[in-house]
Design an enzyme around this catalytic site. Structure first.
Site, PDB file in Angstrom:
ATOM      1  N   ASP A  34      -7.416 -15.650   2.463  1.00  0.00           N
ATOM      2  CA  ASP A  34      -8.809 -16.063   2.696  1.00  0.00           C
ATOM      3  C   ASP A  34      -9.666 -15.749   1.461  1.00  0.00           C
ATOM      4  OD1 ASP A  34      -8.226 -16.832   5.350  1.00  0.00           O
ATOM      5  OD2 ASP A  34     -10.183 -16.117   6.042  1.00  0.00           O
ATOM      6  N   LYS A  75       0.876  -1.174   0.000  1.00  0.00           N
ATOM      7  CA  LYS A  75       0.000   0.000   0.000  1.00  0.00           C
ATOM      8  C   LYS A  75       0.916   1.227   0.000  1.00  0.00           C
ATOM      9  CE  LYS A  75      -4.059   2.032   0.302  1.00  0.00           C
ATOM     10  NZ  LYS A  75      -5.051   1.999  -0.793  1.00  0.00           N
ATOM     11  N   ASP A 132      -5.463  -3.016  -2.400  1.00  0.00           N
ATOM     12  CA  ASP A 132      -6.899  -2.890  -2.719  1.00  0.00           C
ATOM     13  C   ASP A 132      -7.160  -3.336  -4.152  1.00  0.00           C
ATOM     14  OD1 ASP A 132      -5.400  -0.649  -3.438  1.00  0.00           O
ATOM     15  OD2 ASP A 132      -6.967   0.807  -2.966  1.00  0.00           O
TER      16      ASP A 132
HETATM   17 MG    MG Z   1      -6.033 -16.117   8.289  1.00  0.00          MG
END
Ligand code: MG
Ligand code: IPM
Length: 358
Positions: free
Chosen positions: A251, A191, A223
């Site tokens: 995830d 970032k 992002d």
């Molecule tokens: Mg995790």
């Protein structure tokens, strides 16, 4: 040759999925002529209940005396209200740090047999994808200075993201070496439009890149990466990123493969000892129901054979058995479609065991 393996089964579904992986490892070892001795140690909530701390010294000593460590998962609602330094997760962070495991490899690829479970429109994954997130694991905001204090608006809390050049260099090297063995592309995620630590990250990654021939490097803001993973996952080969960005993006990535129950990980340092664990959590809701998916842990066991024990053929054998079980239509709850018969964790493990052969 007998390898010593520490088992940290942990909480929730942890014990069930580790048992599955052990059964698969034992059978594979027999097939390839090596044995493993497994030693149980406490970690997480299970350790808090018995000893009052999430990472007892005995567990640390046991891991240090082993060739490698296989972990289930830690945490659960029962321990959610404990103070920060005795939460189950703290034990996991401590053991990663004590064992010097600064690299976390999180591979994900589309299994053709599970294409329908992928959350993306079929045309977006028509050519599949195969990427690996190289997550920095023992630095950044997870380990930075934190605390509570009184600020301008009264009580406040803070956590600090801090990276040294050394920490960035060593994780960048892992990413570039991995890319040399894959498709030669590294995407460094940061970032840098906002954070100083990201600007140092970017500079350092580019300097290290010069040491590696045949590898290209591109920068991507985190992002933007979050949307690119969904827009076109096939564009990625190796993603290298900080501890927290890697946690979040992995995830997200798990949904591309159809289920978080499918994704293994390897945590590595400078030696051969590693810690292998599924990327999913302890799923307290499914603990004891027999309905969890053991594949992420079984594949973590395969990564252990590959990266710590140098048993590459045995690792391939496990991965092929999983592929085969999936193509033959074996499905646990999380990857079952409306037409499929749901297999229990034990049944899926049996299905994979049956497909382990020389
Ligand atoms: Mg995790
Ligand atoms: C993971 C987990 C852990 C992490 C938690 C349980 C501390 O989310 O391995 O991805 O954030 O590293």
């Amino acid at each position: 040759m007998e390898y010593q393996i520490a088992l940290l089964k942990g909480d929730g579904i942890g014990p069930e999925i580790v048992e599955s992986a052990v059964a698969v490892l034992e059978k594979t070892g027999k097939a390839f002529g090596f044995t493993m001795a497994f030693h149980d140690y406490l970690l997480g909530g299970a350790a808090i209940d018995k000893t009052g701390v999430p990472l007892p010294q005995e567990t640390v000593d046991g891991c240090l005396a082993s060739d490698s460590v296989l972990l289930g998962a830690v945490g659960g609602p029962k321990w959610d209200d404990l103070p920060a330094n005795i939460r189950p997760e703290k034990g996991l962070l401590q053991i990663r740090s004590i064992l010097g495991l600064y690299t976390n490899l999180r591979p994900a690829r589309l299994y053709p047999a599970l294409a329908e479970k992928c959350m993306l429109r079929p045309d977006l994954v028509a050519n599949g994808f195969d990427l690996v997130i190289v997550r920095e694991l023992t630095g950044g905001i997870y380990f930075g200075e934190r605390g509570r204090r009184t600020g301008k608006y009264g009580p406040e809390a803070y956590d600090t993201e801090c990276y040294s050049v050394m920490e960035i260099e060593r994780i960048a090297r892992v990413a570039f070496s991995a890319a040399q063995k894959r498709r030669g592309k590294v995407t460094s995620v940061d970032k840098a439009n906002v954070l100083e630590s990201s600007r140092l990250w970017r500079e350092t990654v580019h300097r290290v890149a010069e040491e590696y021939e045949g590898v290209t490097v591109e920068d991507m803001l985190v992002d933007n990466t979050a949307q690119q993973l969904i827009r076109n996952p096939a564009q990625f080969d190796v993603i290298v990123t900080s501890n927290m960005f890697g946690d979040i993006l992995s995830d997200e990535m798990s949904q591309l493969t159809g289920s978080i129950g499918m994704l293994p990980s390897a945590s590595l340092g400078d030696g051969t000892r590693g810690l292998y664990e599924p990327i999913h959590g302890s799923a307290p809701k499914y603990a004891g129901t027999g309905r969890c998916n053991p594949i992420a842990t079984i594949l973590s066991g395969a990564m252990m054979l590959r990266y710590s024990l140098n048993q590459n053929e045995a690792a391939d054998c496990i991965e092929n058995a999983v592929d085969q079980a999936l193509s033959d239509g074996c499905r646990t709850r999380d990857i079952a479609g409306p037409e499929d018969t749901e297999l229990s964790c034990t049944e899926m493990t049996k299905a994979i065991l049956q497909r382990i052969e020389l």
